[in-house]
Design an enzyme around this catalytic site. Sequence first.
Site, short mmCIF file in Angstrom:
data_model
loop_
_atom_site.label_atom_id
_atom_site.label_comp_id
_atom_site.label_asym_id
_atom_site.label_seq_id
_atom_site.Cartn_x
_atom_site.Cartn_y
_atom_site.Cartn_z
N HIS A 1 5.72 -9.61 7.34
CA HIS A 1 6.14 -10.28 6.11
C HIS A 1 6.73 -11.66 6.42
O HIS A 1 6.43 -12.65 5.75
CB HIS A 1 7.21 -9.47 5.37
CG HIS A 1 6.76 -8.14 4.88
ND1 HIS A 1 7.46 -6.98 5.15
CD2 HIS A 1 5.71 -7.77 4.11
CE1 HIS A 1 6.86 -5.96 4.56
NE2 HIS A 1 5.77 -6.41 3.94
N LYS B 1 8.62 5.90 -6.83
CA LYS B 1 8.48 5.80 -5.39
C LYS B 1 9.82 6.07 -4.71
O LYS B 1 10.86 5.65 -5.19
CB LYS B 1 7.98 4.39 -5.04
CG LYS B 1 7.48 4.24 -3.63
CD LYS B 1 6.80 2.89 -3.45
CE LYS B 1 6.37 2.69 -2.01
NZ LYS B 1 5.81 1.39 -1.77
N ARG C 1 -4.08 -7.90 6.81
CA ARG C 1 -4.05 -7.49 8.21
C ARG C 1 -5.43 -7.10 8.72
O ARG C 1 -5.72 -7.24 9.91
CB ARG C 1 -3.12 -6.28 8.40
CG ARG C 1 -1.67 -6.56 8.16
CD ARG C 1 -0.89 -5.29 8.24
NE ARG C 1 -1.43 -4.35 7.25
CZ ARG C 1 -0.72 -3.49 6.55
NH1 ARG C 1 0.56 -3.40 6.74
NH2 ARG C 1 -1.28 -2.71 5.66
N SER D 1 4.99 -1.62 6.99
CA SER D 1 6.29 -1.01 6.66
C SER D 1 6.28 0.51 6.83
O SER D 1 7.26 1.09 7.29
CB SER D 1 6.69 -1.36 5.22
OG SER D 1 7.01 -2.73 5.13
#
Length: 152
Positions: A17, A41, A90, A127
């Site tokens: 990030h 979440k 990514r 993450s």
Amino acid sequence: MKRALFPGSFDPLTLGHVDIITRAATLFDEIIVAIGVNADKKYMFSLEQRKQFIEDTFKNEPKVKVVTYEGLTVDYCKAIDVPFILRGLRNPADFEFEKAIAHTNRDLAPIETVFLLTSAQTSYIASNIVRDVIRNNGDYTKLVPDAVRLNN
């Protein structure tokens, strides 16, 4: 003024990030790091902690602002008059997923999505992997900025 919104949960903020935000700051006048709030979440870090991680990491970068928001990202962009959404990629799977979201967002509003490829040094960091390393008492320190290391 060119402004971009970089949305995510940032649970936690990673060096991937940081790489995207730092590089984007050379392209935009303002980067708004927007922490999305999703009541469904479960997060490892509280909203306040995640916000603090980002603020501490970018305390010397005036172009970076940190906010929280709920709802659709594109609606939040419209509400604060931001024409660009920033996303990091990514791998090819990220591209396919993000491409569908970008097309949907463009259908909903005149918002452009700008993609930056992560640097080779951080392209493997996610993450969810960092959370797994933390949960299992592994050495996560080389995956996150100092602000996360010092506050965990």
